[in-house]
Scaffold this motif. Structure first.
Motif, PDB file in Angstrom:
ATOM      1  N   PHE A 299       0.720  -1.520  -0.218  1.00  0.00           N
ATOM      2  CA  PHE A 299       0.051   0.408  -0.224  1.00  0.00           C
ATOM      3  C   PHE A 299       0.718   1.541   0.008  1.00  0.00           C
ATOM      4  O   PHE A 299       1.968   1.333   0.845  1.00  0.00           O
ATOM      5  CB  PHE A 299      -0.912   0.202   1.515  1.00  0.00           C
ATOM      6  CG  PHE A 299      -2.264  -1.376   1.568  1.00  0.00           C
ATOM      7  CD1 PHE A 299      -3.093  -0.877   0.439  1.00  0.00           C
ATOM      8  CD2 PHE A 299      -1.381  -2.320   2.292  1.00  0.00           C
ATOM      9  CE1 PHE A 299      -4.263  -1.590   0.604  1.00  0.00           C
ATOM     10  CE2 PHE A 299      -2.298  -3.829   2.002  1.00  0.00           C
ATOM     11  CZ  PHE A 299      -3.457  -3.311   1.449  1.00  0.00           C
ATOM     12  N   GLY A 303      -2.713   4.595   1.833  1.00  0.00           N
ATOM     13  CA  GLY A 303      -3.027   3.567   1.748  1.00  0.00           C
ATOM     14  C   GLY A 303      -4.603   2.746   1.212  1.00  0.00           C
ATOM     15  O   GLY A 303      -4.942   2.008   0.860  1.00  0.00           O
ATOM     16  N   LEU A 444      -7.859   0.955   1.501  1.00  0.00           N
ATOM     17  CA  LEU A 444      -8.227   0.358   2.757  1.00  0.00           C
ATOM     18  C   LEU A 444      -9.017   1.727   3.571  1.00  0.00           C
ATOM     19  O   LEU A 444      -8.993   3.040   3.133  1.00  0.00           O
ATOM     20  CB  LEU A 444      -6.970   0.590   4.067  1.00  0.00           C
ATOM     21  CG  LEU A 444      -5.960  -0.462   3.509  1.00  0.00           C
ATOM     22  CD1 LEU A 444      -4.759  -0.529   4.016  1.00  0.00           C
ATOM     23  CD2 LEU A 444      -6.660  -2.455   3.614  1.00  0.00           C
ATOM     24  N   LEU A 449      -7.238   0.668   7.981  1.00  0.00           N
ATOM     25  CA  LEU A 449      -6.983   2.306   7.513  1.00  0.00           C
ATOM     26  C   LEU A 449      -6.263   2.462   8.945  1.00  0.00           C
ATOM     27  O   LEU A 449      -4.815   2.924   8.903  1.00  0.00           O
ATOM     28  CB  LEU A 449      -7.747   3.351   6.779  1.00  0.00           C
ATOM     29  CG  LEU A 449      -7.154   4.671   6.304  1.00  0.00           C
ATOM     30  CD1 LEU A 449      -5.703   3.944   5.793  1.00  0.00           C
ATOM     31  CD2 LEU A 449      -7.734   5.342   5.554  1.00  0.00           C
ATOM     32  N   TYR A 452      -3.446   0.651   9.649  1.00  0.00           N
ATOM     33  CA  TYR A 452      -2.186   0.329   7.900  1.00  0.00           C
ATOM     34  C   TYR A 452      -1.327   1.530   8.452  1.00  0.00           C
ATOM     35  O   TYR A 452      -0.186   1.863   8.851  1.00  0.00           O
ATOM     36  CB  TYR A 452      -2.836   0.826   7.068  1.00  0.00           C
ATOM     37  CG  TYR A 452      -1.602   0.795   5.798  1.00  0.00           C
ATOM     38  CD1 TYR A 452      -0.526   0.147   5.929  1.00  0.00           C
ATOM     39  CD2 TYR A 452      -1.378   2.334   5.335  1.00  0.00           C
ATOM     40  CE1 TYR A 452       0.098   0.094   5.161  1.00  0.00           C
ATOM     41  CE2 TYR A 452      -0.836   3.072   4.710  1.00  0.00           C
ATOM     42  CZ  TYR A 452       0.497   1.890   4.194  1.00  0.00           C
ATOM     43  OH  TYR A 452       1.101   2.234   3.612  1.00  0.00           O
ATOM     44  N   LEU A 453      -1.630   2.559   9.425  1.00  0.00           N
ATOM     45  CA  LEU A 453      -1.156   3.616   9.039  1.00  0.00           C
ATOM     46  C   LEU A 453      -0.510   4.075  10.539  1.00  0.00           C
ATOM     47  O   LEU A 453       0.901   4.610  10.574  1.00  0.00           O
ATOM     48  CB  LEU A 453      -2.435   4.789   9.260  1.00  0.00           C
ATOM     49  CG  LEU A 453      -2.941   5.765   8.274  1.00  0.00           C
ATOM     50  CD1 LEU A 453      -3.750   6.497   7.995  1.00  0.00           C
ATOM     51  CD2 LEU A 453      -1.866   5.340   7.090  1.00  0.00           C
ATOM     52  N   ARG A 456       2.586   1.632   9.295  1.00  0.00           N
ATOM     53  CA  ARG A 456       3.701   2.667   8.763  1.00  0.00           C
ATOM     54  C   ARG A 456       4.210   3.899   9.494  1.00  0.00           C
ATOM     55  O   ARG A 456       5.315   3.866   8.981  1.00  0.00           O
ATOM     56  CB  ARG A 456       3.228   3.523   7.426  1.00  0.00           C
ATOM     57  CG  ARG A 456       3.995   4.237   6.502  1.00  0.00           C
ATOM     58  CD  ARG A 456       3.087   4.608   5.246  1.00  0.00           C
ATOM     59  NE  ARG A 456       2.544   6.088   5.615  1.00  0.00           N
ATOM     60  CZ  ARG A 456       1.965   6.795   5.963  1.00  0.00           C
ATOM     61  NH1 ARG A 456       3.761   7.512   5.666  1.00  0.00           N
ATOM     62  NH2 ARG A 456       1.925   7.999   6.341  1.00  0.00           N
TER      63      ARG A 456
END
Length: 484
Positions: A299, A303, A444, A449, A452-453, A456
Motif C-alpha cells: 500500500f 493506504g 483501505l 486504514l 495500517y497508518l 507505517r
C-alpha cells in the motif's frame, strides 16, 4: 662460669696492639631496615675464636663488668657475637617453599552437529561413545528445557579422561535463536542454564541506481538479498515495465532480518518497504497484512493498494525482446501479427499469474509450446507460452492468486531462446499488455486504514533508526511458544 671469666682475663693480658683488630671480622653489621622481610640465611655455627683477641675493647673494664658479660653469655647464644647478623640472628630461618606449578585448564573435545528431534540427538551422542543412559537423559533434558521438539544445532564438549567419553557441557540452539545449555553437575546430573533469546530482529535499508538493463543485477549489486529481489519487482509489477527500466533510475529496499548475536540468520528476511524513482516520479509502498488476510499486500502512504486487475510484468527481472503489433517473425521470416509481449529471461525463471483466476488450459500446444490459459472473469483472459515446466500440483480447474507462481520460463514450441510470450484478451480480442487499462483495487478504509497508518508510522521510525549512525534499529525476537 669460672671458665668464661678465666678466658676473658686471659684475653686482657695479651698485647695491647694487634694488626688483626677489625670489628668486621667477628661481628657482622645489622641488616638494613628494608631487608627484614627477606629470608635469613641458614645459621652457621662458628668455630672457637682464635687465641688472640683485640684488647682495646676491654681496656678500662672492671671485674664487675667482666662478670656481667659472663652472665649475659648464659642468656644469649654465642652465635650472636660470632657470625650472627642482627637481633633475630638466633632464630632459624624457614626454608623457601617452592611455588606449586599451575594446573593446566581442562581441554574438551568439541563437536557440532544438527539434530531433528530428541531421538536423533540421543543417537548422535551415543555414537560418540557416550553411555546410552547419559546420552538420552541429556536429550530429554534439552527437550524439556526448550519446550519443543524442533530441528536444532547442538554443540557438545566431551570429557575424555575416563574410560568412556562423557558430556561436560551441551548447548542446543533452535532455528529461531532460542538456546539451552546443560553443564555437568557434581552429582553426575546436569545443571540447566535458563533459556535465552539470542536472536533479534534488525531493520536494514539499502539504495542503489540502475546500471544494467536487468533490475536483478543492479539490485544485488546494491546489497538487496537475492531472495528479496522477486518481492521487490512484484511490488511494482503494476506500475513499472521492468523491461524498460533506464540507467539512472533510483530505488531502495527496507527489510527485517532475524539473526543471532553471532550474525547467523534464523529466518528468511522479510521485505517491509520499497521505493522506486524514474523520470522524477517517486513511488513508495509498505507491506501490510489486513486482519482478515494471511499474506501481506503493498500500500502507498495513504493506504491505496498497489494491486491492479492485472500485473504488467508477470515474470521476474525480464527484459522485453518483442512488443505487441506486426513484426517479422524470427522463424517463419514473414510479416506476422505479434499478439503479445515477449519477456526474455533465463530458463527456470518463475512466472506469476497476472491476476486472480482459474486455470482453464495447461498443456503442450504446438508452436506455443507449454501453454497456460487463465480466466479472470468478466471476459478477461491471460495466456503464457513456451514454458519450460508447470508449477507442481497445478492443473486445469485450479484457482490461482495474483502473483502466484504458475510455471517457469523455457523455450518450448516455436521459440529461438528462453522467454515468456504473454497475451491478454478481453472478450476474445487481443490487447497490448503494456497499455492495458488496469482497474485499481479499493483503498483501505475505517479500522483497517487506522491500523495500517499506525504500522507505517512505526516502520518509518524503524527505517530512520536503521539509517542513524548512533544506534542500530533492533528489537527482540518473539519468544518461541512451547509446544506440546
Amino acid at each position: 662460669m669460672e671458665q668464661v671469666i678465666a678466658r676473658i682475663v686471659e684475653a686482657a693480658a695479651m698485647e695491647t696492639e694487634s694488626t688483626s683488630f677489625n670489628p668486621r671480622t667477628w661481628v657482622s653489621p645489622a641488616p638494613p631496615a628494608d631487608s627484614v622481610s627477606q629470608i635469613a640465611p641458614e645459621p652457621v655455627v662458628s668455630e672457637a675464636p682464635p687465641a688472640k683477641r683485640p684488647t682495646a675493647l676491654w681496656v678500662g673494664g672492671s671485674v664487675i663488668g667482666l662478670a656481667a658479660m659472663a652472665g649475659l653469655a648464659l642468656l644469649v647464644p654465642w652465635g650472636a657475637f660470632f657470625g650472627k647478623p642482627g637481633a633475630e640472628a638466633h632464630q632459624s630461618a624457614p626454608a623457601p617453599v617452592a611455588a606449586a606449578a599451575p594446573m593446566a585448564a581442562p581441554r574438551y573435545d568439541t563437536r557440532i552437529f544438527p539434530a531433528a528431534d530428541m531421538n536423533e540427538l540421543g543417537l548422535s551422542l551415543e555414537e560418540m561413545g557416550i553411555d546410552t543412559g547419559d546420552a538420552y537423559f541429556a536429550a530429554e533434558e534439552v527437550i524439556a528445557a526448550l519446550g519443543t521438539m524442533e530441528p536444532m544445532t547442538v554443540t557438545v564438549e566431551l570429557d575424555s579422561k575416563g574410560a568412556k567419553p562423557a558430556i561436560h557441557s551441551l548447548t542446543a540452539e533452535l532455528e529461531n535463536g532460542a538456546a539451552i545449555r546443560l553443564i555437568r553437575a557434581g552429582d553426575g546430573g546436569f545443571k540447566r542454564e535458563s533459556v535465552v533469546e539470542t536472536a533479534q530482529v534488525r531493520v536494514r535499508q539499502v539504495g542503489g541506481t540502475i546500471k544494467h538493463n536487468i533490475f536483478y543485477l543492479s539490485a544485488v549489486e546494491a546489497g538487496i538479498p537475492n531472495s528479496l529481489v522477486s518481492d521487490f519487482t512484484k511490488a511494482f509489477a503494476f506500475d513499472i515495465d521492468w523491461g524498460q527500466i533506464k540507467p539512472g533510475d533510483r530505488f531502495s529496499a527496507t527489510w527485517e532480518e532475524n539473526v543471532t548475536r553471532a550474525g547467523r540468520e534464523v529466518e528468511p528476511p522479510r521485505l517491509i518497504a520499497v521505493e522506486y524513482e524514474t523520470d522524477g516520479i517517486k513511488r513508495s509502498f509498505y507491506a501490510f497484512t489486513p486482519p482478515d488476510e494471511a499474506e501481506p499486500r503493498w500500500f502507498d502512504e495513504g493506504g491505496q493498494g498497489n494491486a491492479r486487475s492485472l500485473m504488467r510484468t508477470p515474470v521476474d527481472g525480464a527484459r522485453i525482446t518483442s512488443r505487441f503489433g506486426v513484426r517479422k517473425h524470427p522463424i517463419y521470416n514473414i510479416q506476422k501479427a505479434h499478439n503479445g509481449v515477449d519477456f526474455a529471461a533465463p530458463t527456470g525463471t518463475p512466472i506469476f499469474a497476472a491476476g486472480k483466476g482459474t486455470v482453464i488450459f495447461q498443456a503442450m500446444a504446438g508452436g506455443a509450446g507449454n501453454l497456460i490459459k487463465i480466466d479472470h472473469g468478466d471476459g478477461l483472459e491471460t495466456r503464457y507460452m513456451h514454458l519450460n515446466a508447470f508449477a507442481e500440483g497445478q492443473g486445469v480447474g485450479a484457482s490461482v492468486m495474483q502473483g502466484q507462481v504458475i510455471g517457469y520460463v523455457g523455450t518450448t514450441g516455436g521459440s529461438t531462446g528462453p522467454h515468456l510470450h504473454f497475451e491478454i484478451r478481453t472478450d476474445g480480442n487481443y490487447v497490448d499488455p503494456l497499455s492495458f487499462e488496469n482497474t485499481v483495487t479499493e483503498a483501505l478504509t475505517g479500522a483497517e486504514l487506522r491500523m495500517y497508518l499506525a504500522q507505517r508510522k512505526a516502520t518509518s521510525a524503524e527505517i530512520a533508526a536503521a539509517n542513524s549512525p548512533k544506534k542500530p534499529a533492533a528489537k527482540p525476537a518473539a519468544k518461541p511458544k512451547p509446544q506440546g
